[in-house]
Design an enzyme around this catalytic site. Structure first.
Site, PDB file in Angstrom:
ATOM      1  N   ASP A  37      35.901  17.032  62.326  1.00 40.73           N
ATOM      2  CA  ASP A  37      35.487  17.512  61.108  1.00 40.73           C
ATOM      3  C   ASP A  37      34.791  16.251  60.897  1.00 40.73           C
ATOM      4  OD1 ASP A  37      38.278  18.719  60.242  1.00 40.73           O
ATOM      5  OD2 ASP A  37      37.071  19.733  61.874  1.00 40.73           O
ATOM      6  N   SER A  86      25.923  57.723  62.622  1.00 40.70           N
ATOM      7  CA  SER A  86      27.805  58.027  62.300  1.00 40.70           C
ATOM      8  C   SER A  86      27.977  58.672  63.645  1.00 40.70           C
ATOM      9  CB  SER A  86      27.859  58.569  61.377  1.00 40.70           C
ATOM     10  OG  SER A  86      27.505  60.158  60.943  1.00 40.70           O
ATOM     11  N   ASP A 124      37.206  48.464  61.014  1.00 39.99           N
ATOM     12  CA  ASP A 124      37.032  49.036  59.702  1.00 39.99           C
ATOM     13  C   ASP A 124      36.594  48.095  58.757  1.00 39.99           C
ATOM     14  OD1 ASP A 124      36.784  51.519  57.403  1.00 39.99           O
ATOM     15  OD2 ASP A 124      39.112  51.139  56.722  1.00 39.99           O
ATOM     16  N   CYS A 415      51.603  43.137  23.068  1.00 37.31           N
ATOM     17  CA  CYS A 415      52.090  42.763  24.285  1.00 37.31           C
ATOM     18  C   CYS A 415      52.997  43.158  24.645  1.00 37.31           C
ATOM     19  CB  CYS A 415      51.796  40.972  24.487  1.00 37.31           C
ATOM     20  SG  CYS A 415      52.985  40.587  25.484  1.00 37.31           S
ATOM     21  N   CYS A 418      55.638  40.119  24.287  1.00 40.30           N
ATOM     22  CA  CYS A 418      55.939  38.666  22.857  1.00 40.30           C
ATOM     23  C   CYS A 418      55.307  39.554  21.641  1.00 40.30           C
ATOM     24  CB  CYS A 418      54.718  37.445  22.941  1.00 40.30           C
ATOM     25  SG  CYS A 418      53.215  38.109  23.433  1.00 40.30           S
ATOM     26  N   CYS A 438      53.510  32.959  25.512  1.00 41.83           N
ATOM     27  CA  CYS A 438      53.848  34.684  25.591  1.00 41.83           C
ATOM     28  C   CYS A 438      54.768  33.975  26.989  1.00 41.83           C
ATOM     29  CB  CYS A 438      53.146  35.486  26.354  1.00 41.83           C
ATOM     30  SG  CYS A 438      53.478  36.376  26.937  1.00 41.83           S
TER      31      CYS A 438
END
Ligand code: IVH
Length: 680
Positions: A37, A86, A124, A415, A418, A438
């Site tokens: 590297d 296609s 895919d 929420c 809380c 929270c």
């Protein structure tokens, strides 16, 4: 200039580009690294410096151009030389057989006794057309409507495994070459990326979506940070190149240095061999590194292909034989909401457990309120649930509304954890709990921190985290690192032994490597890769804290988005206070290992195989890397030596065949602790 015989900057630039291209090919296509590297980075750095000093030498096909810089202003149109068609689908064996019969019939007396086919996985992803002019990549275009696509050249250039210049294996480079293939993302890369997405950003539904989104980024620096790959499978002008079969097309693509799905492609001598291959891929698809949704079967002989020709938008010589969809129908029991690490509140589906392609599914994420509204999901509905590979299950549509139908789902206005009124950030779909204290946010933060890829706090699971937060023992992240064994031992279902073990893993987490800590902070856009880059340039917590936006922008692969996110996080007084408190609690991340500039194994490529006494394989590989070696997964002529343990198999055989030195652990240990090099 480092080499005396190279007289001009131009020569050196050309030389560097060629070297880097060769290394890229060995590394990304052949999986056989040929340099360390550090050496690679050195070549790249020298090339960047020279190019900056000599703008006249700029070349869009230079390896330095892979990481795009400037955002483009939308995509220009790209008209395809030959329309991108296609494929006709076969949904089952009978349809495949009917197609095969039709091929025979259309060929009539010209049909050979048995027709050979080239059988390929149906990747895919996103189909792509690439144009190489005199061997240089000049254009990459999406399929679009088949006639006209989008020019996404800048983004496709960032795909490291794609050569910007074709290799010449001696048969010559055509003046113009178009190749086609699929841009895709592996399942592992996809999951890792999704796992690190900031909350509120809905995860990508599947690798295909992700690949598509990544290809269509306007800022190619964003594409560059995506783990895109490409596999080529077609040369529209194959016959003009003198190629006779699809099998040879694949061989030519590989000879040009282009990546292909070669490990998965087969030439089958007749239709029943194609069926056997379909069965094998269908059975093995979960174990494949990328998603496939079927198998593409192509008449191998290009002459026969020409005779078969096309019907409207599809070639008669190929068919996509799809796998069965992984979908099942079940009842949506409830829609609940979760509060995440950054306070983002997301809906989730609670499902009547159902088997989807072999996996029992009882939960599915719904991403955000808009998705729930778009699908108009309501508790009691029968819904279709789809699963792609190992990906999180998705609710795809309502199959049958519940009777009587429940009221439409609405997001909470406070929420659920809380009670703080929620807020919606401008331009964002997500709603958030703005309360930084929270408890649910804190729990999610702690889960992220304890995650095995971050601080890997063994034993700190969801239940324990919930208990610690709910009992008020942990109200901030630094509190976790102040917990002692006695406190832990007083918790429910906690023996003295487990308390000691968990205290031990919390203590160990304090000195986890800096990149893991940086990733554990959960800064937007900062995953493992970016965290490692940052840690390389700022190798201590202090250095990290002092990073400016400019310093961040100077790091490779760090663009404005990442730089802004990190600089913004560091400037937040709450984060400053948290970092102070962490240090006070004894957090001292281990600095990244210095890049081995001159380790004893510099320039060597090692392969580890078999069971090594007292050393697991990953540690052995890290050990060799620390000594400067590149570690490869397979043995080739480029391998310098093989470190072999007990029960070594085919890699050992290969090494022997190629005459690659095979060393045991003891020999390598002796060598690395200053002994003689055990081979020449
Ligand atoms: S050949 C005229 N080969 O599937 C033939 N397509 O459903 C053009 N695909 O648009 C395509 N893997 O994006 C071919 N090995 C493969 C493929 C493949 C995936 C995609 C491609 C195409 C779509 C058609």
């Amino acid at each position: 200039m480092t080499e005396g015989h190279i007289h001009s900057a131009r020569d050196r630039v050309l030389d560097l580009r060629r070297k880097i291209e060769d290394h890229d090919h060995s590394y990304y296509v052949l999986d056989r690294p040929t340099v360390s590297d550090a050496e690679y980075d050195g070549l790249m750095r020298e090339l960047r410096t020279l190019e900056a000093a000599h703008p006249e030498l700029a070349d869009p096909s230079s390896p330095t151009m892979r990481v795009g810089g400037k955002p483009s202003s939308g995509f220009s149109k790209a008209v395809h030389r030959v329309p991108m068609l296609s494929l006709e689908n076969a949904m089952d064996r009978d349809e495949f057989r009917a197609w095969h019969e039709r091929v025979r019939r259309v060929l009539g007396t010209e049909a050979p006794e048995s027709i050979a086919f080239h059988v390929e996985p149906k990747l895919d992803g996103i189909s792509m057309s690439l144009l190489y002019e005199n061997g240089v990549l000049v254009r990459a275009a999406t399929r679009g409507d088949g006639e006209t696509g989008e020019d996404v050249t800048a983004n496709i250039r960032t795909i490291r495994s794609l050569p910007l210049r074709l290799h010449d294996d001696g048969s010559g480079i055509p003046p113009l070459l178009e190749v086609r293939g699929e841009v895709y993302v592996t399942k592992a890369d996809f999951e890792a990326f999704n796992a690190r997405l900031p909350e509120g950003e809905p995860p990508y539904a599947n690798p295909r979506n992700f690949a598509g989104g990544s290809v269509r980024q306007l800022d190619s620096a964003v594409s560059a940070a995506r783990p895109l790959r490409i596999a080529l499978y077609a040369i529209p002008d194959g016959r003009a190149l003198g190629v006779a079969t699809q099998t040879d097309v694949l061989a030519r693509l590989a000879a040009f240095g282009l990546p292909t799905a070669s490990a998965w492609n087969r030439t089958c001598s007749d239709a029943s061999a194609c069926e056997a291959r379909w069965d094998a891929l269908d059975a093995g698809r979960d174990a494949m590194p990328f998603e496939i949704d079927g198998v593409v079967i192509k008449v191998d002989d290009l002459g026969l292909q020409e005779k078969l020709g096309f019907k409207s938008r599809e070639p008669r010589w190929a068919i996509a034989w799809k796998f069965a969809a992984r979908e099942a129908v079940t009842t949506l029991r409830d829609i609940i909401v979760n509060v995440g690490r950054t306070g983002v509140i997301t809906p989730a589906a609670v499902l009547e457990p159902v088997n989807v392609g072999g996996v029992t599914v009882s939960n599915a994420t719904l991403h955000n309120a808009e998705q729930v509204a778009r699908l108009d999901l309501r508790p009691g509905d029968r819904v279709a649930v789809a699963r792609a590979g190992d990906v999180i299950p998705q609710v795809v549509r309502v199959v049958e509304p519940g009777v009587p139908r429940s009221a439409p789902f609405t997001m909470p206005v406070v929420c659920p954890s809380c009670g703080t009124p929620v807020v919606r950030a401008e331009e964002e779909v997500a709603i958030r709990c703005p309360n930084r204290k929270c408890p649910e946010q804190l729990k999610a933060h702690l889960r992220h921190l304890a995650w095995k890829d971050n601080l890997d706090v063994d034993g700190l699971g969801d239940k324990l985290i919930a208990q610690l937060v709910d009992r008020g023992l942990v109200a901030t992240i630094p509190d976790l690192f102040r917990l002692d064994e006695t406190t832990l031992a007083e918790l429910d279902r906690m023996g003295a032994k487990s308390a000691a073990r968990i205290a031990g893993s919390i203590a160990a987490a304090k000195t986890r490597p800096l990149p893991r800590w940086i990733s554990a902070f959960g800064i937007r856009h900062v995953g493992a890769v970016v965290a490692a880059t940052i840690a390389d340039h700022a190798p201590s917590l202090d250095a990290f804290r002092g990073l400016s936006r400019e310093a961040l922008l100077g790091m490779p692969d760090v663009g404005e988005i990442v730089a802004d996110a990190v600089a913004g996080w560091l400037a937040d007084p709450e984060h400053v206070a948290m970092l102070d408190a962490l240090v006070a609690a004894g957090v001292a991340p281990e600095p990244p290992k210095r890049k081995t500039e001159g380790g004893p194994l510099k320039g060597m490529t090692a392969v580890v195989t078999g069971t090594l006494e007292g050393l697991d394989r990953r540690d052995a590989e890290q050990w060799l890397k620390d000594a400067g070696a590149k570690v490869a997964g397979s043995v080739s002529k480029a391998t310098t030596f093989v470190l072999a343990g007990e029960k070594a198999g085919s890699k050992l055989d290969k090494a022997r065949t190629l005459g690659v030195p095979v060393l045991d652990l003891e020999t390598v240990r002796a060598w690395l602790s200053g002994g003689p090099k055990p081979f020449e």
